[in-house]
Design a protein around this motif. Sequence first.
Motif, PDB file in Angstrom:
ATOM      1  N   THR A 274       0.847  -1.190   0.000  1.00 61.24           N
ATOM      2  CA  THR A 274       0.000   0.000   0.000  1.00 61.24           C
ATOM      3  C   THR A 274       0.884   1.241   0.000  1.00 61.24           C
ATOM      4  OG1 THR A 274      -0.142   0.273   2.417  1.00 61.24           O
ATOM      5  CG2 THR A 274      -1.735  -1.229   1.375  1.00 61.24           C
ATOM      6  N   SER A 275       0.361   2.317  -0.572  1.00 58.13           N
ATOM      7  CA  SER A 275       1.107   3.578  -0.557  1.00 58.13           C
ATOM      8  C   SER A 275       1.171   4.165   0.845  1.00 58.13           C
ATOM      9  CB  SER A 275       0.454   4.578  -1.519  1.00 58.13           C
ATOM     10  OG  SER A 275       0.553   4.121  -2.852  1.00 58.13           O
ATOM     11  N   LYS A 276       0.233   3.795   1.702  1.00 58.09           N
ATOM     12  CA  LYS A 276       0.281   4.271   3.093  1.00 58.09           C
ATOM     13  C   LYS A 276       1.537   3.777   3.792  1.00 58.09           C
ATOM     14  CE  LYS A 276      -4.532   5.179   4.348  1.00 58.09           C
ATOM     15  NZ  LYS A 276      -5.648   4.808   5.262  1.00 58.09           N
ATOM     16  N   ASP A 277       1.891   2.511   3.550  1.00 53.21           N
ATOM     17  CA  ASP A 277       3.118   1.972   4.145  1.00 53.21           C
ATOM     18  C   ASP A 277       4.338   2.711   3.611  1.00 53.21           C
ATOM     19  OD1 ASP A 277       1.622   0.119   5.539  1.00 53.21           O
ATOM     20  OD2 ASP A 277       1.876  -1.472   4.052  1.00 53.21           O
ATOM     21  N   LEU A 278       4.299   3.044   2.330  1.00 50.09           N
ATOM     22  CA  LEU A 278       5.392   3.813   1.731  1.00 50.09           C
ATOM     23  C   LEU A 278       5.518   5.181   2.385  1.00 50.09           C
ATOM     24  CD1 LEU A 278       7.515   4.492  -0.430  1.00 50.09           C
ATOM     25  CD2 LEU A 278       5.637   4.943  -2.026  1.00 50.09           C
ATOM     26  N   VAL A 279       4.397   5.854   2.582  1.00 44.82           N
ATOM     27  CA  VAL A 279       4.407   7.167   3.233  1.00 44.82           C
ATOM     28  C   VAL A 279       4.981   7.063   4.645  1.00 44.82           C
ATOM     29  CG1 VAL A 279       2.958   9.019   4.153  1.00 44.82           C
ATOM     30  CG2 VAL A 279       2.493   8.087   1.879  1.00 44.82           C
ATOM     31  N   SER A 280       4.593   6.036   5.369  1.00 43.81           N
ATOM     32  CA  SER A 280       5.075   5.850   6.741  1.00 43.81           C
ATOM     33  C   SER A 280       6.591   5.716   6.775  1.00 43.81           C
ATOM     34  CB  SER A 280       4.411   4.616   7.355  1.00 43.81           C
ATOM     35  OG  SER A 280       4.916   4.367   8.649  1.00 43.81           O
ATOM     36  N   ASP A 281       7.153   4.905   5.868  1.00 39.23           N
ATOM     37  CA  ASP A 281       8.612   4.724   5.849  1.00 39.23           C
ATOM     38  C   ASP A 281       9.321   5.992   5.384  1.00 39.23           C
ATOM     39  OD1 ASP A 281       8.319   2.196   6.790  1.00 39.23           O
ATOM     40  OD2 ASP A 281       9.022   1.158   4.985  1.00 39.23           O
ATOM     41  N   LEU A 282       8.730   6.725   4.447  1.00 40.16           N
ATOM     42  CA  LEU A 282       9.350   7.977   4.006  1.00 40.16           C
ATOM     43  C   LEU A 282       9.384   9.005   5.131  1.00 40.16           C
ATOM     44  CD1 LEU A 282       7.899   8.450   0.390  1.00 40.16           C
ATOM     45  CD2 LEU A 282      10.300   8.183   1.012  1.00 40.16           C
ATOM     46  N   LYS A 283       8.358   9.024   5.951  1.00 39.60           N
ATOM     47  CA  LYS A 283       8.363   9.946   7.094  1.00 39.60           C
ATOM     48  C   LYS A 283       9.444   9.551   8.094  1.00 39.60           C
ATOM     49  CE  LYS A 283       3.590  11.584   6.802  1.00 39.60           C
ATOM     50  NZ  LYS A 283       2.256  11.653   7.445  1.00 39.60           N
ATOM     51  N   GLY A 284       9.706   8.249   8.218  1.00 43.03           N
ATOM     52  CA  GLY A 284      10.804   7.803   9.070  1.00 43.03           C
ATOM     53  C   GLY A 284      12.145   8.274   8.538  1.00 43.03           C
ATOM     54  N   VAL A 285      12.315   8.220   7.215  1.00 37.41           N
ATOM     55  CA  VAL A 285      13.540   8.727   6.597  1.00 37.41           C
ATOM     56  C   VAL A 285      13.670  10.226   6.829  1.00 37.41           C
ATOM     57  CG1 VAL A 285      14.737   9.078   4.395  1.00 37.41           C
ATOM     58  CG2 VAL A 285      13.570   6.922   4.831  1.00 37.41           C
ATOM     59  N   GLN A 286      12.563  10.939   6.712  1.00 31.23           N
ATOM     60  CA  GLN A 286      12.580  12.390   6.915  1.00 31.23           C
ATOM     61  C   GLN A 286      13.015  12.751   8.331  1.00 31.23           C
ATOM     62  OE1 GLN A 286       8.750  14.562   7.015  1.00 31.23           O
ATOM     63  NE2 GLN A 286       9.603  15.916   5.451  1.00 31.23           N
ATOM     64  N   LYS A 287      12.484  12.034   9.317  1.00 29.16           N
ATOM     65  CA  LYS A 287      12.875  12.292  10.709  1.00 29.16           C
ATOM     66  C   LYS A 287      14.360  12.023  10.915  1.00 29.16           C
ATOM     67  CE  LYS A 287       8.347  11.380  12.815  1.00 29.16           C
ATOM     68  NZ  LYS A 287       7.586  10.485  13.719  1.00 29.16           N
ATOM     69  N   GLU A 288      14.848  10.968  10.280  1.00 25.48           N
ATOM     70  CA  GLU A 288      16.269  10.630  10.399  1.00 25.48           C
ATOM     71  C   GLU A 288      17.143  11.729   9.814  1.00 25.48           C
ATOM     72  OE1 GLU A 288      19.209   7.297   8.477  1.00 25.48           O
ATOM     73  OE2 GLU A 288      17.266   6.619   9.235  1.00 25.48           O
TER      74      GLU A 288
END
Length: 456
Positions: A274-288
């Motif tokens: 799902t694209s929702k899972d993709l968004v979740s991981d991208l937000k994790g990258v952003q925080k990092e």
Amino acid sequence: MIGKILKQYKIEDILGKGGMGVVYRALDTRLHRPVALKVLSPEFTADEDRRRRFLQEARTAGSLSHPAIAQIYDVDEVEGVTFIAMEFVEGKTVRQLILDRELDLPGAVEIAIQAAEGLAKAHEKGIVHRDIKSDNIMVTRDGHAKILDFGLAKIMDSSAGDSTTAANQRKSMMETIARTQAGMVLGTMAYMSPEQARGQDMDHRSDIFSFGIVLYEMVTGELPFQGTSPIDTLHAIAFNETRPVTTVKANLPSSLHRVISRCLRKQTQDRYQTSKDLVSDLKGVQKEIESGITSHIPLQDRLRDGMQSLKDLTPGEWLWPTVGVLVGLALLYFLFQNLQAWLPMFIVLSCLGLIIYRRVRNRRHRFMRQFAAKVKKMPEVRIIIFQQDQATVITDKALARTYVRINALMDNINRKKYFGDPYMVTIRDQVTPEDEHQALATPGILYVREDILGEE
């Protein structure tokens, strides 16, 4: 077409041409607002059944409402001309931003998150875009991403339907694309998913693959699959693995590589479901990226990434490390075979080794001094701090060019490293006096601007 009126839309200027038609700037004479009017090529609407299905699907896609999706106002046919009236978005495409070198890493990830959220909204409604590429994502002047051309999307049909008819339509579409100009072919095919390139059934995971290509392009400046001909490009998409973004461009977090790698899996079941899972991981990258704190990477993922990096090395990149290892083993063999005769040589080699070791051990500080010497020449830079492979640059105001220049300098430093993890850099602007005072109290300060010392 300039000056012609289709329905209530008066065509004023041409905005661009694509494989499926021409886009014009037009004026909605009823609502007095500018619109983007996409007039489709007759080749794509010559078949009556296809034209009817297209109009139905485009109108359904027009029901989408999301800040990251360019709104579709109208879909119609006038005097044999099929067109889509869409929201007119002022700004630049992601492709233009890449070519103009206006994208830094934080900006690219932010744009990716916004676009992925728009995709998630469409996928929730069962709509697949089918043509995600950097030319179809606009960024407005205030930094908001907009996905274009959802009017060309296809409604996912969960029913069985006529598979033969669907297959023939896909084959016909591919044949039409093959007859267009070569540049358009390569430009479109470079973003296709493996199943799309083969003319097979597609679902929302095809969009996720294409989105992964756009993300790869945004952070590296190059496409993962390229060929000199359409056949070469399709072959690369279907069979070739991409080079990890961390090897294409230094100073990129490995978490970003893992996100892109998962998007670009050949099998649909191995991608994000799902694209929702993709968004979740991208937000994790952003925080990092924003915090500068690298998240823990499981050992299995590190081993897999390491093996992939070794597989991607060219014969030339393998040559010198291999020669070095063989020479070292040969020296050790002769040393132990003739210990007494080689003892003086062993002492000399030990001294040389000690000198080399000290130089390698101090390379971090040497590299950072080189980095600071260049960064401090930028007038907006106030403070430079370096701690544990992490540089922090505090500026008056970080413009886009500030990010680009500082990241480029760090990339140059990382290219000089032959081993070890890349150095990271965090840019902070408009910090409070309290935060700045706290930064000055931390160890590892490489540079403080003179006027800051005067304030202290």
